[in-house]
Structures are given as structure tokens and as C-alpha cells.
Design a protein around this motif. Structure first.
Motif, mmCIF file in Angstrom:
data_model
loop_
_atom_site.group_PDB
_atom_site.id
_atom_site.type_symbol
_atom_site.label_atom_id
_atom_site.label_comp_id
_atom_site.label_asym_id
_atom_site.label_seq_id
_atom_site.Cartn_x
_atom_site.Cartn_y
_atom_site.Cartn_z
ATOM 1 N N ASP A 198 -95.188 -38.954 -22.428
ATOM 2 C CA ASP A 198 -96.006 -38.885 -21.217
ATOM 3 C C ASP A 198 -97.178 -39.842 -21.380
ATOM 4 O O ASP A 198 -98.077 -39.616 -22.196
ATOM 5 C CB ASP A 198 -96.505 -37.454 -21.013
ATOM 6 C CG ASP A 198 -97.201 -37.263 -19.676
ATOM 7 O OD1 ASP A 198 -97.807 -38.230 -19.177
ATOM 8 O OD2 ASP A 198 -97.161 -36.154 -19.122
ATOM 9 N N GLU A 241 -99.077 -33.281 -27.140
ATOM 10 C CA GLU A 241 -99.083 -33.144 -25.697
ATOM 11 C C GLU A 241 -98.213 -34.169 -24.983
ATOM 12 O O GLU A 241 -97.659 -33.884 -23.920
ATOM 13 C CB GLU A 241 -100.526 -33.238 -25.191
ATOM 14 C CG GLU A 241 -101.420 -32.128 -25.736
ATOM 15 C CD GLU A 241 -102.769 -32.115 -25.056
ATOM 16 O OE1 GLU A 241 -102.829 -32.368 -23.840
ATOM 17 O OE2 GLU A 241 -103.767 -31.856 -25.735
ATOM 18 N N ALA A 242 -98.091 -35.373 -25.521
ATOM 19 C CA ALA A 242 -97.303 -36.394 -24.835
ATOM 20 C C ALA A 242 -95.811 -36.226 -25.045
ATOM 21 O O ALA A 242 -95.005 -36.795 -24.309
ATOM 22 C CB ALA A 242 -97.738 -37.790 -25.304
ATOM 23 N N SER A 301 -104.224 -40.298 -29.384
ATOM 24 C CA SER A 301 -103.040 -40.170 -30.238
ATOM 25 C C SER A 301 -103.320 -40.802 -31.592
ATOM 26 O O SER A 301 -104.313 -41.525 -31.777
ATOM 27 C CB SER A 301 -101.828 -40.851 -29.574
ATOM 28 O OG SER A 301 -102.079 -42.235 -29.369
ATOM 29 N N ASP A 320 -99.678 -40.528 -19.398
ATOM 30 C CA ASP A 320 -100.976 -39.951 -19.025
ATOM 31 C C ASP A 320 -101.607 -39.204 -20.198
ATOM 32 O O ASP A 320 -102.787 -39.403 -20.520
ATOM 33 C CB ASP A 320 -100.816 -38.986 -17.843
ATOM 34 C CG ASP A 320 -100.462 -39.706 -16.549
ATOM 35 O OD1 ASP A 320 -100.595 -40.951 -16.518
ATOM 36 O OD2 ASP A 320 -100.060 -39.045 -15.579
ATOM 37 N N LYS A 321 -100.819 -38.364 -20.842
ATOM 38 C CA LYS A 321 -101.360 -37.558 -21.930
ATOM 39 C C LYS A 321 -101.529 -38.360 -23.213
ATOM 40 O O LYS A 321 -102.433 -38.084 -24.005
ATOM 41 C CB LYS A 321 -100.467 -36.340 -22.164
ATOM 42 C CG LYS A 321 -100.500 -35.353 -21.000
ATOM 43 C CD LYS A 321 -99.593 -34.153 -21.237
ATOM 44 C CE LYS A 321 -99.669 -33.182 -20.058
ATOM 45 N NZ LYS A 321 -98.762 -32.031 -20.221
ATOM 46 N N ARG A 347 -111.895 -39.361 -22.249
ATOM 47 C CA ARG A 347 -110.997 -38.915 -21.177
ATOM 48 C C ARG A 347 -111.704 -38.898 -19.825
ATOM 49 O O ARG A 347 -111.112 -39.224 -18.797
ATOM 50 C CB ARG A 347 -110.465 -37.520 -21.527
ATOM 51 C CG ARG A 347 -109.555 -36.911 -20.480
ATOM 52 C CD ARG A 347 -109.119 -35.523 -20.903
ATOM 53 N NE ARG A 347 -110.243 -34.631 -21.102
ATOM 54 C CZ ARG A 347 -110.843 -33.954 -20.112
ATOM 55 N NH1 ARG A 347 -110.416 -34.103 -18.856
ATOM 56 N NH2 ARG A 347 -111.857 -33.157 -20.361
ATOM 57 N N HIS A 369 -93.623 -40.898 -17.508
ATOM 58 C CA HIS A 369 -93.004 -40.974 -18.831
ATOM 59 C C HIS A 369 -92.430 -42.368 -19.073
ATOM 60 O O HIS A 369 -91.981 -43.040 -18.156
ATOM 61 C CB HIS A 369 -91.888 -39.929 -18.968
ATOM 62 C CG HIS A 369 -92.402 -38.576 -19.356
ATOM 63 N ND1 HIS A 369 -91.926 -37.873 -20.432
ATOM 64 C CD2 HIS A 369 -93.364 -37.798 -18.814
ATOM 65 C CE1 HIS A 369 -92.565 -36.724 -20.537
ATOM 66 N NE2 HIS A 369 -93.427 -36.654 -19.559
ATOM 67 N N ARG A 421 -105.475 -38.073 -23.736
ATOM 68 C CA ARG A 421 -105.734 -37.068 -24.766
ATOM 69 C C ARG A 421 -105.716 -37.672 -26.171
ATOM 70 O O ARG A 421 -105.754 -36.932 -27.150
ATOM 71 C CB ARG A 421 -104.703 -35.944 -24.663
ATOM 72 C CG ARG A 421 -104.587 -35.321 -23.283
ATOM 73 C CD ARG A 421 -105.831 -34.553 -22.879
ATOM 74 N NE ARG A 421 -105.765 -34.080 -21.515
ATOM 75 C CZ ARG A 421 -105.190 -32.957 -21.124
ATOM 76 N NH1 ARG A 421 -104.585 -32.198 -22.024
ATOM 77 N NH2 ARG A 421 -105.211 -32.580 -19.864
ATOM 78 N N GLY A 449 -104.410 -35.659 -29.385
ATOM 79 C CA GLY A 449 -103.488 -34.671 -28.842
ATOM 80 C C GLY A 449 -102.041 -34.919 -29.192
ATOM 81 O O GLY A 449 -101.213 -34.013 -29.090
ATOM 82 N N THR A 450 -101.702 -36.134 -29.605
ATOM 83 C CA THR A 450 -100.322 -36.477 -29.972
ATOM 84 C C THR A 450 -100.323 -37.118 -31.352
ATOM 85 O O THR A 450 -101.102 -38.044 -31.604
ATOM 86 C CB THR A 450 -99.707 -37.447 -28.958
ATOM 87 O OG1 THR A 450 -99.746 -36.860 -27.654
ATOM 88 C CG2 THR A 450 -98.257 -37.758 -29.315
#
Length: 591
Positions: free
Chosen positions: A146, A536-537, A155, A148-149, A467, A129, A153, A492-493
Motif C-alpha cells: 500500500d 501496515e503497508a 518504513s 499510502d501507508k 505524516r 497498491h 507511516r 509502520g512497515t
């Protein structure tokens, strides 16, 4: 049982992931002072907690009302106050986690959340984070994402013009790379597509900038022989048919096999070369050969000896086409060979090769094959320039590129990067070992729903498959409703700054749970540099103010000071400098 000072009310109904809360009669809306801190009661977007044994459930207030608008029974008197709360997570043993394992019961107490609770929710000791700002409702609480995400994933950073989108993007990039005054992450890789040339000053200390019209930056070259020959042929040849395309591809393969020999590339078998193999070849020589095949006449009946006019062999490197003697009448020599149908298209191809606005692609410096087919630098040198330098950020300044050619340029650039990620996934220089984040500014210009082109195809591919190969995308746009749905749905974000347009808000709302509609409806009233972060993040859907950038590290995207400029005294004006800057495509010229 004594009522705690944080007491807000009781659960009056439970439905799916949302609950209704009846505010206690002794609780007034407004500000409560507790432990030296001010807390606003019942604010949309603020947090509440519901103690259940050793666990605490947490939720976000999405709606408030003084009537029965929340879907409760109709005989409730209108002097009562109600909250609708979306359940988002729970703490077990003092550790917060998203999702809930049990629901509250009717009559359970509901409390507003204080700083000690917020610190449990937004703890910043999580691995991977990084801190991006502070909670809008409590400046003492840091908000982290996060990494990683966020990267893997994908954004999206969305916001209307003037909402602080560019400044927030620069802040997020600096935060993910530098953190709390630390040195930049030594192995980080961020590639930023800068359409307006505004990020160079903001990230100058951590970025290497390439430009198609360099001033102090490095020259951006995208060797034509790295991109798809099909796309290149569509650019340089006017409306080719399948026969012409096939002839072009055959010549490309022959030239690439020659490139193997001239550049002493021993690691590839010439018999395995295809038109898509990234090997250097001479585009001017292919133009010359097409001119030759189209216009050739022969001086012998066997059609083996071209009938060149005096001094008419031409020079492919100088783009001088061969000249031939005219065919003789009837069966007499010279004998007609070429069909003579491509003059207009070959003239078009020559004009493309001479176009200075395309020189970064068709005359790519050290990557441009010399007359014998050798190149001074190969593809490994290009990737090292882009990805292997000592700065964590690479900025591609594409300001000055006409919109009509932007999609092609960006598509060719992304094609090189993604192909390198796919085929290099098992080597330490590949993106699996050193992941890459690609930030796409002004994405609506080349990723629109109605648009086609190489850039949109490549971003769709990255969004779907990136990914797996260590490539993430961050889409930055002021018009989310214009972005291709396939691309936006893979983000994802969502980081949403102020959005005034209802259609654009609808796109953001569709990416979130229906119960958070009240939070999304606050988008028009967000302050500059403030955003709602979901996905997700983010640990939770959060209203956040981003970190302030250091002095002198802001993007050059601020509004002009119109009031002071209009009231300033005028002197003598000379527009020749403006015209000179225009003609030279150089916006760096100053008085």
C-alpha cells in the motif's frame, strides 16, 4: 463427508491469536501435486485456511513439531505431528481482510492454501497498491504494498551486507514509480540520500542527481543562510559563548533586513524578521564586522572614528580583516576600543570560509550573496531545482563527504525540506498536495543511538510529524540495532532481508507479533533479494522475492570478483593516477 485433497489436520487448541493444529495421520510432509502445482506441506511461513461456515480464517505457520513442544498436553504420543499457526485474517464473501471476527473451534478442519486462495489474499486490484515482487512460496502470486501507508507511516529496509539491500531498495523505488511498464508517475516525489554514490546508474532514467563533488551530475548547493544560524555558528566559530552568539545573531538579523532591500523582497515586513527567517545574508560581512569589533582602536576621544592603519580598512569579500593603529600609552590617542580576545576564533572562522570541502554550503553558487547582498537565485529556485524538475526521483550523492560533516550537511538539507513542507502545506507545490518520500541510505552512520546532531534531530521530527505534512521516510540500514529507537519505532512497515546478527534480528522481532517468531527466525536463511515484509503497508506478513531490475540498472554496490581478479596477470603499475584521483576527490577517473 469426503476429505478434500487440501486437508491438513484439525484444530486442537486455541489461544489468543494462535492455534495448534494436529496434522492428520494420512498427511505426509513433503510435496503435494494439485491442479498441476507443487505445494510443500507444513512449511514455516506458509499459509493455511480454516473454513467456518461462509467464512474462511487464514493463518501463517510459525512453528512445527513432532513432540509436545507446542504447549499441549504431555500425554500425546511423539509420533504425531503438530503445527502452530498465527491467525492473520479472514475472507468474507470472497474478499480478504486483515483481522478476525471469530475464532475457530476445537476439531475444525485446517487446509493448506492453494493459488486460488492466495489470489484472494494478495489481490492486486486494490487502490494505491503497487506490485513489488512475488510470493516466495508461489512464484505465480504477485505481492503488493500500500503506497499510502508505506510513505505516510514510514518504513525501514533492513539487511546484512550482501543481502541485496541496495538492489531491493532500487527495485522498490522503480516499482512504486513505474509499475508494469507504465510511464513514471508524473507527480511523484522521491528524495534519495545516497551516501556511497551507488544509485545514480540504477535510477538514471527516472532521477536527477545532485553531488557535492559533481562529475556529470548537478552541483549540490545548500545555502548556509537557509539553515539554522545557531547550527551554522557552531560550525564556523570555535566554542562560542552566549555573548558571542548573541552578537552574531544580532548581526544576522541586520544583514537579513538588508537582504530584503537588496533583493527587493516585498512580501515580508523587516520588523518581523528573526534570525531563523530564511533570507540571504553575507556571512563574510559578519566575519568582517566581528573582526572590526574585536580589534578596533579609535582616533578620537569620543570613540567614533576608527584609527585604521594605512590601507588597513580591509575587504570582507576577500576575507581581508581591517587593521588598526596600535593604542597610545595611557590616555593618549589612539584609544583602545575592541577587547582583542577573538583572534583565534576569527581565524578559525576564516579557515572554514576558505575550506573547499564546505564550499557547497558556504559558497553556494548562484545562492551566494554578492558584495552588495543581492543573490542571483532565491530559495524558490533551490526548491524548484530539487523538487520541481521533470524526474520523479532526486538523488543527493554525498559520497566524498567526511563523516564528521555528514550529519551537519544532511541536517541542513532535511531542515530546508521539512520547513518547506510545514509552511507550504496549503499550497499546491507543498508536500500535502505532492507528498514526498525521503529514502535515507546507510542510516546507521548518522542516526545512531549515541549520536547527536542536526540530521538525527530532523529525522526524529520527520518520523513523528512528517505524516501531517506529506513527508514520509524510508530508513535503509544494515545495523538496525544501532538505529535510534525513536526513529525505528515510528516505521509502520518493516522490510527485512537476510540478517545474520542475532542482536539485529531481535530488533526486527520486537517490531512484530510474538507469534511470528518462527518466521523471523528464518531471516538468516533468506536468499539474496528475498525479504520478510510486515506492517501496515503489507496485506499480510509475507516472504517475498523482489522484482528483478532491468539490465544495466543495478546499484554499483556489487562484490568485486576476487577470484578472477587475484588470478589475473599483472602488468606495469602506475599509482600516480590513484593519487591524482585522491587529491582531486574524483573517483570517476579510470585507466
Amino acid at each position: 463427508m469426503a476429505i478434500q485433497p487440501t486437508y491438513l489436520g484439525i484444530v486442537s487448541s486455541v489461544s489468543s491469536s494462535s492455534i495448534s493444529v494436529e496434522i492428520a495421520s494420512g498427511v505426509d510432509s513433503g510435496i503435494v501435486v494439485l491442479e498441476g502445482r507443487n505445494y510443500r506441506i507444513g512449511q514455516v511461513g506458509s499459509f493455511v485456511k480454516i473454513p467456518i461456515g461462509y467464512n474462511h480464517l487464514y493463518g501463517i505457520i510459525s512453528e512445527s513439531s513432532e513432540t509436545s513442544k507446542l504447549g499441549l498436553e504431555t500425554n500425546i504420543s511423539s509420533d504425531r505431528k503438530w503445527l502452530k499457526v498465527e491467525l492473520v485474517g479472514e475472507s468474507v464473501g470472497g474478499l480478504f481482510d486483515r483481522g478476525i471476527s471469530e475464532y475457530p473451534s476445537i476439531g475444525d478442519q485446517v487446509h493448506f492454501v492453494v493459488d486460488s486462495d492466495l489470489k484472494k489474499i494478495f489481490r492486486n486490484d486494490l487502490k494505491s497498491h503497487f506490485q513489488v515482487g512475488r510470493l516466495s512460496s508461489s512464484e505465480g502470486i504477485e505481492v503488493s504494498l500500500d503506497l499510502d501507508k508505506l510513505v505516510a507511516r514510514h518504513s525501514a529496509v533492513l539487511g546484512s551486507t550482501g543481502s541485496g539491500k541496495s538492489t531491493s531498495t532500487a527495485s522498490i523505488i522503480r516499482s512504486m514509480l513505474i509499475g508494469h511498464g507504465e510511464r513514471p508517475a508524473p507527480s511523484a516525489r522521491v528524495m534519495l540520500i545516497d551516501i556511497h554514490g551507488e544509485y545514480g546508474p540504477a535510477l538514471s532514467d527516472i532521477a536527477k542527481t545532485f553531488s557535492i563533488l559533481p562529475k556529470e551530475e548537478n552541483q549540490l548547493y545548500i545555502p548556509y543562510w537557509c539553515m539554522s544560524p545557531d547550527k551554522l555558528f557552531d560550525l564556523v566559530f570555535n566554542s562560542p559563548n552566549e555573548s558571542q552568539r548573541s552578537s552574531f545573531m544580532d548581526k544576522v538579523v541586520d544583514e537579513k533586513r538588508l537582504g530584503i532591500e537588496k533583493n527587493k523582497i516585498a512580501s515580508i515586513d523587516p520588523s518581523n524578521v528573526t534570525s531563523s527567517t530564511p533570507l540571504p545574508y553575507r556571512l563574510k560581512k559578519i566575519w568582517y564586522d566581528l573582526c572590526h569589533d574585536d580589534g578596533v582602536n579609535y582616533s578620537d576621544a569620543e570613540m567614533t572614528k576608527p584609527a585604521y592603519a594605512q590601507g588597513g580598512k580591509g575587504d570582507f569579500d576577500a576575507l581581508m580583516a581591517p587593521k588598526f593603529l596600535p593604542p597610545g600609552p595611557g590616555s593618549s590617542l589612539p584609544k583602545k576600543g575592541g577587547p582583542g580576545l577573538l583572534k583565534r576564533q576569527l581565524d578559525f572562522m576564516k579557515s572554514r570560509l576558505l575550506d573547499t570541502q564546505l564550499s557547497f554550503l558556504l559558497q553556494p553558487g548562484d545562492w551566494n550573496p554578492e558584495k552588495d547582498g543581492a543573490v542571483k537565485r532565491d530559495l524558490d529556485g533551490l526548491l524548484e531545482d530539487w523538487l520541481g524538475h521533470d524526474k520523479p526521483v532526486t538523488i543527493f550523492d554525498l559520497s566524498g563527504m567526511p563523516s564528521a560533516r555528514l550529519a551537519l550537511l544532511l541536517g541542513a538539507l532535511l531542515d530546508i525540506i521539512f520547513e518547506a513542507a510545514i509552511w507550504g502545506r496549503n499550497v499546491k507545490e507543498g508536500m500535502r498536495e505532492r507528498p514526498l518520500l525521503i529514502v535515507l541510505e546507510e542510516a546507521h552512520r548518522y542516526l545512531g543511538k549515541s549520536q547527536g546532531g542536526e540530521s538525527k534531530e530532523m529525522v526524529q521530527r520527520i518520523a513523528k510529524e512528517g505524516r501531517k505534512f506529506g513527508v514520509g521516510a524510508m530508513i535503509v540500514s544494515q545495523r538496525p540495532s544501532e538505529i535510534d529507537e525513536t526513529i525505528l519505532s515510528q516505521c509502520g512497515t518493516i522490510i527485512s532481508l537476510r540478517i545474520n546478527n542475532s542482536t539485529d534480528r531481535g530488533i526486527v522481532k520486537a517490531a512484530m507479533s510474538d507469534g511470528l517468531a518462527g518466521v523471523i527466525d528464518s531471516l538468516p536463511v533468506l536468499r539474496t533479494g528475498e525479504a520478510v515484509i510486515v506492517g501496515e503497508a503489507a496485506q499480510l506478513p509475507t516472504r517475498c522475492r523482489f522484482n528483478v531490475l532491468p539490465e544495466g540498472k543495478y546499484p554499483t554496490s556489487g562484490d568485486p570478483k576476487i577470484g578472477s581478479r587475484w588470478r589475473a596477470d599483472r602488468g606495469a603499475e602506475d599509482y600516480s593516477k590513484l593519487v591524482n584521483a585522491w587529491r582531486n576527490q574524483d573517483s570517476s577517473q579510470k585507466d
